[in-house]
Design a protein around this motif. Structure first.
Motif, PDB file in Angstrom:
ATOM      1  N   UNK A  88       2.905  13.319   9.406  1.00  0.00           N
ATOM      2  CA  UNK A  88       3.317  14.717   9.249  1.00  0.00           C
ATOM      3  C   UNK A  88       2.157  15.586   8.767  1.00  0.00           C
ATOM      4  N   UNK A  89       0.991  15.426   9.402  1.00  0.00           N
ATOM      5  CA  UNK A  89      -0.195  16.224   9.078  1.00  0.00           C
ATOM      6  C   UNK A  89      -0.672  16.014   7.644  1.00  0.00           C
ATOM      7  N   UNK A  90      -0.312  14.899   7.046  1.00  0.00           N
ATOM      8  CA  UNK A  90      -0.782  14.578   5.703  1.00  0.00           C
ATOM      9  C   UNK A  90      -1.455  13.212   5.727  1.00  0.00           C
ATOM     10  N   UNK A  91      -2.608  13.116   5.070  1.00  0.00           N
ATOM     11  CA  UNK A  91      -3.351  11.866   5.019  1.00  0.00           C
ATOM     12  C   UNK A  91      -3.332  11.317   3.604  1.00  0.00           C
ATOM     13  N   UNK A  92      -2.893  10.077   3.463  1.00  0.00           N
ATOM     14  CA  UNK A  92      -2.956   9.403   2.178  1.00  0.00           C
ATOM     15  C   UNK A  92      -3.683   8.073   2.370  1.00  0.00           C
ATOM     16  N   UNK A  93      -4.089   7.481   1.260  1.00  0.00           N
ATOM     17  CA  UNK A  93      -4.872   6.248   1.298  1.00  0.00           C
ATOM     18  C   UNK A  93      -4.196   5.235   0.388  1.00  0.00           C
ATOM     19  N   UNK A  94      -3.820   4.096   0.960  1.00  0.00           N
ATOM     20  CA  UNK A  94      -3.094   3.142   0.138  1.00  0.00           C
ATOM     21  C   UNK A  94      -2.810   1.850   0.866  1.00  0.00           C
ATOM     22  N   UNK A  95      -1.641   1.285   0.572  1.00  0.00           N
ATOM     23  CA  UNK A  95      -1.297  -0.057   1.030  1.00  0.00           C
ATOM     24  C   UNK A  95       0.181  -0.107   1.395  1.00  0.00           C
ATOM     25  N   UNK A  96       0.472  -0.805   2.487  1.00  0.00           N
ATOM     26  CA  UNK A  96       1.851  -1.074   2.878  1.00  0.00           C
ATOM     27  C   UNK A  96       2.176  -2.536   2.570  1.00  0.00           C
ATOM     28  N   UNK A  97       3.459  -2.821   2.396  1.00  0.00           N
ATOM     29  CA  UNK A  97       3.982  -4.183   2.206  1.00  0.00           C
ATOM     30  C   UNK A  97       3.589  -4.788   0.855  1.00  0.00           C
ATOM     31  N   UNK A  98       2.268  -4.830   0.542  1.00  0.00           N
ATOM     32  CA  UNK A  98       1.866  -5.504  -0.695  1.00  0.00           C
ATOM     33  C   UNK A  98       0.468  -5.059  -1.095  1.00  0.00           C
ATOM     34  N   UNK A  99       0.268  -4.911  -2.382  1.00  0.00           N
ATOM     35  CA  UNK A  99      -1.063  -4.710  -2.951  1.00  0.00           C
ATOM     36  C   UNK A  99      -1.319  -5.814  -3.964  1.00  0.00           C
ATOM     37  N   UNK A 100      -2.430  -6.534  -3.783  1.00  0.00           N
ATOM     38  CA  UNK A 100      -2.921  -7.455  -4.797  1.00  0.00           C
ATOM     39  C   UNK A 100      -4.181  -6.814  -5.366  1.00  0.00           C
ATOM     40  N   UNK A 101      -4.127  -6.375  -6.618  1.00  0.00           N
ATOM     41  CA  UNK A 101      -5.244  -5.684  -7.250  1.00  0.00           C
ATOM     42  C   UNK A 101      -5.866  -6.593  -8.313  1.00  0.00           C
ATOM     43  N   UNK A 102      -6.988  -7.254  -7.997  1.00  0.00           N
ATOM     44  CA  UNK A 102      -7.629  -8.129  -8.990  1.00  0.00           C
ATOM     45  C   UNK A 102      -8.121  -7.341 -10.198  1.00  0.00           C
ATOM     46  N   UNK A 103      -7.925  -7.938 -11.377  1.00  0.00           N
ATOM     47  CA  UNK A 103      -8.320  -7.345 -12.649  1.00  0.00           C
ATOM     48  C   UNK A 103      -9.261  -8.313 -13.355  1.00  0.00           C
ATOM     49  N   UNK A 104     -10.480  -7.895 -13.592  1.00  0.00           N
ATOM     50  CA  UNK A 104     -11.426  -8.736 -14.335  1.00  0.00           C
ATOM     51  C   UNK A 104     -11.421  -8.274 -15.790  1.00  0.00           C
TER      52      UNK A 104
END
Length: 263
Positions: A88-104
């Motif tokens: 819908x003329x909007x751009x976002x940046x991300x993840x579908x279904x699952x995000x695994x975000x490693x944390x050190x």
């Protein structure tokens, strides 16, 4: 409505809808350097998405409050390559279904257990975007030494460095605006795919950054510009280290930390 009927309505049980996303902690392992590698896992129902650290238009970047945790001196986030999502003329940046975000996690006292007590806010979106609050509580021990293959795969999905991607130069110019600064970046680098976009970030998280407009010029350089607006809506000084650029296309990304800056 008769009083008796109103009482019947108010007394009806309320059934809570299940959340379209769940946030959990993968406990991970203690590394040879004394740090602990764990990960946040965000599992999403079909049709829902969550966001990268720079979410684009209308997105909600994740926030984690570590202040109640014990033996945590620092946290480094290892973001996997995100997806550019246009709708819908909007751009976002991300993840579908699952995000695994490693944390050190860097412990204050090496070798001691780390007690994670964190409040988490993530943005999730289907037709509209809403915040999702979660809380994780876990003890991470120095004796946990076996790497988690799920976290390892997320670490392997990181963006390329500028050197790995063959970036020759990254130069930026700034221009004062009435409410902030416009930065134009000129990147001498090989194309990484069709429909490249450049995401520009400020080191100071309170500065709002517009969506960058990017194009390949006649010389083959990737040129992008974005507006940086601080809370007081005035022009401000910047240094090369205040900028971070990410080029994203075709399932790849290039992380460029810093940009040679001139007026």
């Amino acid at each position: 409505m008769p009083l008796f009927a109103a009482l019947l309505v108010s007394a009806a049980p309320v059934v809570a809808e299940p959340a379209p996303a769940q946030v959990t902690l993968l406990p991970g392992w203690r590394m040879d350097n004394g740090h602990h590698m764990a990960a946040l896992r965000v599992t999403l129902d079909d049709g829902w998405k969550t966001y990268w650290r720079a979410p684009g238009e209308g997105g909600i970047p994740p926030e984690v409050d570590w202040s109640q945790s014990v033996n945590v001196a620092g946290v480094t986030y290892h973001w996997p390559v995100p997806e550019v999502i246009s709708r819908d003329d909007m751009t976002t940046i991300g993840y579908k279904h699952e995000l695994i975000l490693p944390l050190e996690l860097t412990p204050a006292q090496a070798g001691d257990p780390i007690h994670i007590d964190a409040d988490i806010l993530v943005g999730i979106c289907e037709e509209i975007c809403v915040p999702l609050e979660a809380q994780v509580d876990a003890v991470l021990n120095d004796t946990d030494r076996d790497p988690d293959p799920v976290i390892e795969r997320a670490l392997a999905a990181r963006p390329d460095t500028a050197g790995e991607a063959g970036v020759v130069t990254a130069s930026c110019t700034r221009e004062d605006l009435s409410d902030g600064v416009r930065v134009t970046a000129r990147l001498d680098m090989p194309a990484i795919g069709a429909d490249e976009i450049v995401v520009m970030e400020a080191d100071n998280p309170t500065i709002w950054v517009s969506e960058a407009v990017s194009v390949r010029d006649g010389a083959g350089h990737l040129v992008a510009h974005a507006d940086f607006v601080p809370p007081n809506a005035r022009p401000f000084e910047m240094t090369s280290d205040d900028l971070r650029l990410t080029v994203i296309a075709a399932g790849r990304a290039v992380d460029i930390d810093g940009c040679d800056l001139s007026d």
